[in-house]
Design an enzyme around this catalytic site. Structure first.
Site, PDB file in Angstrom:
ATOM      1  N   GLY A   1      33.001  56.215  45.297  1.00 24.97           N
ATOM      2  CA  GLY A   1      31.626  56.562  46.051  1.00 24.97           C
ATOM      3  C   GLY A   1      31.886  57.868  46.944  1.00 24.97           C
TER       4      GLY A   1
ATOM      5  N   ILE B   1      24.867  46.259  51.148  1.00 22.37           N
ATOM      6  CA  ILE B   1      23.485  46.053  49.962  1.00 22.37           C
ATOM      7  C   ILE B   1      23.115  44.483  49.996  1.00 22.37           C
ATOM      8  CG2 ILE B   1      24.563  48.310  48.891  1.00 22.37           C
ATOM      9  CD1 ILE B   1      25.740  46.087  46.791  1.00 22.37           C
TER      10      ILE B   1
ATOM     11  N   THR C   1      32.327  48.315  34.752  1.00 24.17           N
ATOM     12  CA  THR C   1      33.841  48.682  34.360  1.00 24.17           C
ATOM     13  C   THR C   1      34.159  48.021  33.113  1.00 24.17           C
ATOM     14  OG1 THR C   1      36.186  47.751  34.738  1.00 24.17           O
ATOM     15  CG2 THR C   1      34.529  46.294  35.577  1.00 24.17           C
ATOM     16  N   ASP C   2      35.281  48.831  32.235  1.00 28.26           N
ATOM     17  CA  ASP C   2      35.802  48.363  31.243  1.00 28.26           C
ATOM     18  C   ASP C   2      36.115  46.993  30.920  1.00 28.26           C
ATOM     19  OD1 ASP C   2      37.949  48.991  32.290  1.00 28.26           O
ATOM     20  OD2 ASP C   2      38.823  50.181  30.712  1.00 28.26           O
ATOM     21  N   GLU C   3      36.594  46.400  32.202  1.00 30.87           N
ATOM     22  CA  GLU C   3      37.147  44.940  32.167  1.00 30.87           C
ATOM     23  C   GLU C   3      36.105  43.828  31.841  1.00 30.87           C
ATOM     24  OE1 GLU C   3      39.593  43.968  35.395  1.00 30.87           O
ATOM     25  OE2 GLU C   3      40.210  46.073  36.067  1.00 30.87           O
TER      26      GLU C   3
ATOM     27  N   TYR D   1      36.943  39.249  39.178  1.00 27.57           N
ATOM     28  CA  TYR D   1      36.572  40.539  39.820  1.00 27.57           C
ATOM     29  C   TYR D   1      35.970  40.919  38.430  1.00 27.57           C
ATOM     30  CZ  TYR D   1      36.166  45.711  38.918  1.00 27.57           C
ATOM     31  OH  TYR D   1      35.788  47.068  38.847  1.00 27.57           O
TER      32      TYR D   1
ATOM     33  N   LYS E   1      31.309  41.387  37.899  1.00 27.95           N
ATOM     34  CA  LYS E   1      30.690  42.869  37.184  1.00 27.95           C
ATOM     35  C   LYS E   1      30.097  42.662  36.113  1.00 27.95           C
ATOM     36  CE  LYS E   1      31.392  46.438  38.903  1.00 27.95           C
ATOM     37  NZ  LYS E   1      30.584  46.965  39.974  1.00 27.95           N
TER      38      LYS E   1
END
Ligand SMILES: NC(=O)c1ccc[n+]([C@@H]2O[C@H](COP(=O)([O-])OP(=O)(O)OC[C@H]3O[C@@H](n4cnc5c(N)ncnc54)[C@H](O)[C@@H]3O)[C@@H](O)[C@H]2O)c1
Length: 343
Positions: free
Chosen positions: A13, A63, A127-129, A152, A156
């Site tokens: 960020g 948020i 994320t690619d995860e 995690y 996402k």
């Protein structure tokens, strides 16, 4: 253009806000960060004009707070870039509820504001995860099934699914970018490169999970910030874009490179119990974003050296982050639990 950028006091960020303010004269940013354990005002101190200026205002808040987001959206913004999240795989084993709250309920709250206030576009940083493990010769494109291997990644993935459901059912404009492992200045020192740099500089052993053969595709944070902006400005509504550097390095190879940069003894490597369910390799196909005109430019060897030296030399940053970390009981609890048999 007036943007809401969330998670602005964290690693990606803060680099994104800096990139946008220094590259474009006509962008104004309201940034929201709850200054959780990995967020710190020091990450924004070098912004042109300082933390609060006529082009940037930091609001300390979450948020997940509908009233706050409602108030900001009601004052008029053209778009939202959601960078805020809890991001450490190891912490997700111990505190999964935090990942549900911040990584799923938070984006949903932003989506509600986008719908209600007819905000032009929202970009979700993912994320690619979310795809789970593969091999470099079998990279996932954006149509691949989501098979997250840790809490995690699952939080996402859930947020990404809420975005696509909102695009479909609420007819809002939102896009998603899925990046690979970022590296660069201001990354919170629980992540591999800053964590190992600090320990090597102190002459301490560096704990490598398992055999250290896990492969990650390393993308410089400045390249990722350009990728985020490319998708925000040129991406097609409702679409998802992968962004990687095709730069696979194993954790062990990376550690050896860092030891070399710091002229330290390779014997500092200590193999410790692996992370449970550790994904062996993430790999993605970034053709779709390169079709928008983006490609990574950082040279990994140069970028890694600069990053390692940044963490070695920036004493003020390290001490400031450490002071906050030391004062946080949850950090102590996490570190004691997670590393008790590993360090
Ligand atoms: N670091 C990587 O390698 C990487 C790669 C791909 C994608 N991402 C994604 O990029 C984003 C940022 O990652 P990072 O590495 O900069 O993480 P980070 O932990 O350095 O920063 C996260 C920031 O979000 C803030 N935050 C957390 N919850 C919040 C909330 N509810 N409201 C407001 N602020 C909140 C924190 O205070 C912190 O400043 C995440 O969404 C992550 O999933 C990271």
């Amino acid at each position: 253009m007036k943007l809401l950028v969330t998670g602005s006091a964290g690693f990606i960020g803060s680099n994104l806000v800096e990139y946008l303010l220094t590259t474009f004269d006509d962008i104004e940013i309201i940034s929201v960060d709850k200054l959780d354990y990995s967020g710190h005002k020091i990450n924004l101190k070098n912004l042109p004009g300082g933390i609060n200026s006529d082009r940037h205002k930091l609001i300390v808040g979450s948020i997940c707070d509908p009233e706050l987001i409602e108030q900001i959206a009601g004052e008029g913004i053209d778009g939202i870039i959601n960078v805020a999240a809890h991001t450490h795989v190891d912490r997700a084993y111990y505190y999964p509820g935090l990942f549900i709250e911040n990584n799923i309920e938070g984006p949903l709250n932003l989506l509600n504001a986008v719908e209600k206030h007819k905000i032009g576009r929202m970009l979700q940083v993912s994320t690619d995860e979310v795809y789970g493990a593969t091999t470099p010769d079998k990279p996932f494109d954006e149509t691949a099934p989501l098979r997250p291997g840790n809490y995690y990644a699952s939080s996402k993935a859930a947020a990404d699914l809420y975005i696509s459901a909102a695009v479909n059912s609420k007819k809002i404009d939102a896009v998603v970018i899925r990046g690979t492992n970022n590296y660069g200045p201001r990354q919170y020192p629980e992540k591999l490169i800053p964590f190992f740099t600090r320990r090597i500089v102190q002459g301490k052993q560096i704990p490598i999970y398992g055999d250290g053969e896990q492969l990650r595709d390393w993308l410089h944070v400045k390249d990722f910030c350009r990728a985020i902006w490319t998708v925000f400005t040129k991406g097609v509504a409702g679409e998802i874009y992968n962004a990687g550097a095709s730069n696979h390095v194993s954790n062990k190879e990376l550690s050896l490179k860092m030891l070399g940069i710091l002229d330290a003894d390779p014997q500092l490597i200590k193999h410790v119990d692996d992370r449970p369910g550790h994904d062996v390799c993430y790999a993605i196909d970034s053709t779709k974003i390169t079709d928008l005109g983006w490609s990574p430019v950082a040279d990994f060897e140069t970028g890694l050296r600069e990053t390692v030296m940044w963490f070695k030399d920036n004493r003020e940053w390290i001490e400031t982050i450490k002071e906050k970390s030391d004062a946080n009981p949850v950090n102590h609890e996490f570190f004691a639990n997670h590393y008790k048999n590993r360090l």
